[in-house]
Design an enzyme around this catalytic site. Structure first.
Site, PDB file in Angstrom:
ATOM      1  CD  GLU A 144      -2.349   2.606  -3.427  1.00  0.00           C
ATOM      2  OE1 GLU A 144      -3.232   3.302  -3.655  1.00  0.00           O
ATOM      3  OE2 GLU A 144      -1.872   2.461  -2.186  1.00  0.00           O
ATOM      4  CG  ASP A 188      -1.807   1.129   1.278  1.00  0.00           C
ATOM      5  OD1 ASP A 188      -2.641   1.330   0.424  1.00  0.00           O
ATOM      6  OD2 ASP A 188      -1.637   1.925   2.254  1.00  0.00           O
TER       7      ASP A 188
END
Length: 607
Positions: A301, A264
Site C-alpha cells: 500500500e 500496510d
C-alpha cells in the site's frame, strides 16, 4: 544475507523434543526465560551482536513464559507466537513445526488471475473467527473469488480491532483462533482453490502493550510518523530490527503457507539504507522461493505515485510485485458523485478516471492542491497486474464518520456501474466484504483498548479527523461493543430481493472477466480510453497484444440517458453485459442508448 530462510531464527522454537530460544536484547546484561507454572528461570548465553540464546528441555507446548531482562523487567516475548491472555499477559510456547500440512499440491495462481476479496475476521461472520471464514469459503469460490485478503491478525489489545494496533507481529490473535486456526484456514482455502493474502504492518506498532523498546532500539527519533517515532530501519543498531521484520515475512510464507502479503502504508517506512528494508524483504523472499519451490507475492500500500516501489530490484527498485491504487478509487468515487472534500478535493471526476485507466496513477507530476506540491511521476511499462483497484475498502468505508458502505450511499444502478468499472479494468480487482450484495450494515472504526486515557485520545483523534473532512454530527464511540457488533455482515441479505440480484450480477461480471482472454490479459499499455465530458460518460477499449479482439466498455455516470456511437474501427460488436437489463433489475435496454448510471460491454474486433 545471513538469515537461514528455511527456519525461524528468533523466539521460542521446538526441535525434536527440545526448545531453542533466541532474542535480540543488545542493551541487556542478563536475559532469562521465566516459566509461569514454576517460576523457574532459564538463563540465556550471549551470542554476539546483541543476541542471546539457549536450548532447553524444561519447556512443553502450552507453557506460559515471560522474558526477564537484567533480573527486574518481566516482559512477553517480542517474537511470541501466542498471547492467550492478551498483550499484557505471558507468552505461550507453540510448536510451529508440528503442523501436518496437506496442501502440498497447491500452486499459487499467477498474480494477473487474482480476484481479491478483502475481509475482517471479526465482522465477516457471526462467529468472528477463522472457522467463521472457513464456513463461507464455498460461497466465495462460487462467487469467483481467487484470493482472500485478511486484515491484520497480529495480536492486538482486547478482542476487537481493525488489526492495525497489533503489538506482537508473530502472534496470531487468540480469539480469532491462534496460529493453528490460521493454518487450518489457509489449508481450507487452498483446498477450495483460494489464495490467501495477509495484511501486515511494518510501519508502526500499536500504542498499548508495545514492549519492543524494552528490548532494544526498535524505534528512532530520527523520523516522525503519524504514529510517533519511526521503526528503526536505518539508524544506529538497526540490524536486529531489520532481522526481526524479515523473519516475520519469512514465517508467514514458510510456516503458515500464506501466498501474498499486503504491506500496510509502506510510504510511512523511513529507510535511507543502501539496501532499503523492502529490498531486503524482496531478496529474502526470493531466496525462500528458490529453496522451497513455492511462489509468494509482495503487495504494497503506497500513496507516493512512485514506480520505484514496484520496480525490479535489479534496476534499483524496491521489488514489490504490486501496489494498491487509491487514486483509481478517488477518481471513480468523485465521478460517481462523491463530494470533493478532504482527499477527494484533488480529483475532477471523469477525466481523472480516464487517466487512471490509462496511467494507473492520476498524479504523475502535476500540481496537487491537497498536497501543496507537484506530485508523482509517470509509469513506464508496468502492466495491470501490478495495481490493485477497488470501489471501496476498509479504509475508504471505515474512515467515513458513520462507516457507510456504497450500498447506502449510491443508487442500485450506480452500484452496478461501480462494480463493472472495477472488474472490467486492466488491474487486479478487489471487493470489500459484502459489497457484492450491497451490504447495508456500516463498517466503522472500533477498538477494545484497556487504557482509559488511550481510549479518550482515540475518540478525540477521530473527532479531529472528521472535522478536517468537514463532516457534521457525532462519530460512533469506537470503544463501544455495539459499534463493533453493528459492523458484522448481514448474511440474510444476499438471498433476498435486490441483494440477491446484485450478487448474481457480480458473479456474472467475475465470470466474464475470467472467461474473456482480453479482460484476463490485464494489458494497461494496450488500452485506450475516451471521455465524453458533456454526457459524463467514458468509453474504455480493452485490447491484447497480437490479437484483433477487443472489449469495449461504455459507462454512463450521468442521471440521463445518453447516446454514444461506437468507434469506426470496432466491427462485429456483440453485447456481453448490460447493467440496465431487467435480469439485473435494471430499467430495461433501449437500442442505441445508455440508460442513466449504466454499463454496457461489447466483445468485438478491431478493423
Amino acid at each position: 544475507m545471513d538469515i537461514n530462510v528455511l527456519k525461524r531464527n528468533i523466539g521460542l522454537n521446538e526441535h525434536g523434543g527440545s526448545w531453542t530460544f533466541r532474542v535480540w536484547a543488545p542493551q541487556a546484561k542478563r536475559v532469562a526465560i521465566e516459566l509461569e507454572k514454576s517460576g523457574e528461570r532459564i538463563y540465556l548465553e550471549a551470542e554476539g551482536r546483541g543476541y542471546w540464546g539457549t536450548e532447553t528441555t524444561a519447556i512443553v507446548e502450552g507453557d506460559r513464559y515471560r522474558i526477564v531482562l537484567d533480573d527486574d523487567r518481566r516482559l512477553p516475548d517480542p517474537a511470541a507466537l501466542a498471547q492467550p491472555e492478551g498483550v499484557h499477559g505471558p507468552s505461550m510456547a507453540v510448536r510451529l513445526g508440528g503442523y501436518d500440512w496437506e496442501d502440498t499440491g497447491w500452486k499459487n495462481p499467477d498474480l494477473k488471475d487474482y480476484i481479491i476479496y478483502e475481509l475482517h475476521t471479526g465482522t465477516f461472520s457471526d462467529a468472528g473467527d477463522f472457522e467463521g471464514i472457513a464456513s463461507k469459503l464455498d460461497y466465495l469460490a462460487e462467487l469467483g473469488i481467487t484470493a482472500i485478503e485478511l486484515m491484520p491478525v497480529a495480536a492486538f489489545p482486547g478482542k476487537r480491532n481493525w488489526g492495525y494496533d497489533g503489538v506482537f507481529p508473530f502472534a496470531v490473535q487468540w480469539n480469532y483462533g491462534g496460529a493453528d486456526g490460521l493454518r487450518r484456514l489457509v489449508e481450507c482455502c487452498h483446498e477450495k482453490g483460494l489464495a490467501v493474502i495477509l495484511d501486515v504492518v511494518y510501519n508502526h506498532l500499536g500504542p498499548e502493550g508495545n514492549c519492543l523498546s524494552e528490548f532494544g532500539p526498535y524505534f528512532t527519533e530520527k523520523y516522525r510518523t503519524p504514529w510517533g517515532n519511526a521503526i528503526n530501519f536505518d539508524d544506529r543498531d538497526c540490524y536486529g530490527v531489520r532481522d526481526y521484520f524479515i523473519e516475520n515475512v519469512l514465517m508467514w510464507f514458510r510456516d503458515f503457507h500464506i501466498d501474498a502479503l499486503r504491506l500496510d502504508a509502506v510510504h510511512a517506512i523511513k529507510d535511507f539504507s543502501a539496501v532499503h528494508i523492502l529490498q531486503a524483504i524482496r531478496q529474502h523472499t526470493d531466496l525462500l522461493m528458490e529453496q522451497t519451490g513455492r511462489r509468494h507475492y509482495l503487495i504494497a500500500e503506497c500513496d507516493l505515485n512512485d514506480p520505484r516501489y514496484i520496480e525490479d530490484t535489479r534496476r534499483n527498485g524496491l521489488g514489490m510485485d504490486a501496489q494498491w491504487t487509491d487514486e483509481f478509487h478517488h477518481a471513480l468515487r468523485v465521478t460517481a458523485g462523491e463530494e470533493r472534500r478532504g482527499y477527494y478535493a484533488d480529483f475532477s471526476g471523469i477525466a481523472h478516471l480516464a487517466k487512471s485507466y490509462r496511467d494507473a496513477y492520476v498524479y504523475t507530476g502535476q500540481f496537487s492542491e491537497e498536497r501543496g506540491q507537484y506530485f508523482g511521476r509517470p509509469l513506464a511499462d508496468h502492466e495491470g497486474q501490478q495495481f490493485v483497484v477497488f470501489s471501496q475498502n476498509h479504509d475508504q468505508v471505515g474512515n467515513r464518520m458513520m462507516g457507510e458502505r456504497t450500498g447506502t450511499l449510491v443508487s442500485f444502478e450506480m452500484q452496478k456501474l461501480l462494480a463493472a468499472a472495477v472488474l472490467f479494468s486492466p488491474y487486479l480487482p478487489m471487493l470489500f466484504m459484502g459489497e457484492e450484495w450491497g451490504e447495508t450494515n456500516p463498517f466503522q472504526y472500533f477498538i477494545d483498548h484497556e487504557d482509559a486515557e488511550l481510549v479518550e485520545l482515540v475518540r478525540k483523534g477521530r473527532k479531529e479527523e472528521f472535522a478536517a473532512m468537514h463532516a457534521a454530527g457525532e462519530a460512533p464511540d469506537p470503544k463501544a461493543e455495539q459499534t463493533f457488533l453493528q459492523c458484522k455482515l448481514n448474511w440474510s441479505l444476499p438471498v433476498t430481493g435486490r441483494h440477491e440480484r446484485m450478487l448474481a450480477y457480480y458473479r456474472h461480471l467475475i465470470a466474464l472477466r475470467k472467461q474473456n482472454q482480453v479482460l484476463r490479459a490485464g494489458e494497461r499499455t494496450a488500452l485506450r480510453c475516451f471521455t465524453f465530458d458533456a454526457q459524463h460518460c467514458l468509453m474504455l477499449e480493452r485490447r491484447m497484444t497480437g490479437s484483433n479482439e477487443l472489449v469495449l466498455c461504455l459507462m454512463n455516470f450521468s442521471g440521463q440517458p445518453q447516446q454514444l456511437a461506437l468507434p469506426d474501427h470496432v466491427i462485429s460488436p456483440t453485447k456481453i453485459v448490460d447493467s440496465a437489463d431487467p435480469e439485473w433489475l435494471g430499467p430495461g435496454s433501449v437500442s442505441g442508448q445508455l440508460q442513466p448510471e449504466s454499463f454496457i460491454a461489447y466483445s468485438a474486433f478491431y478493423a
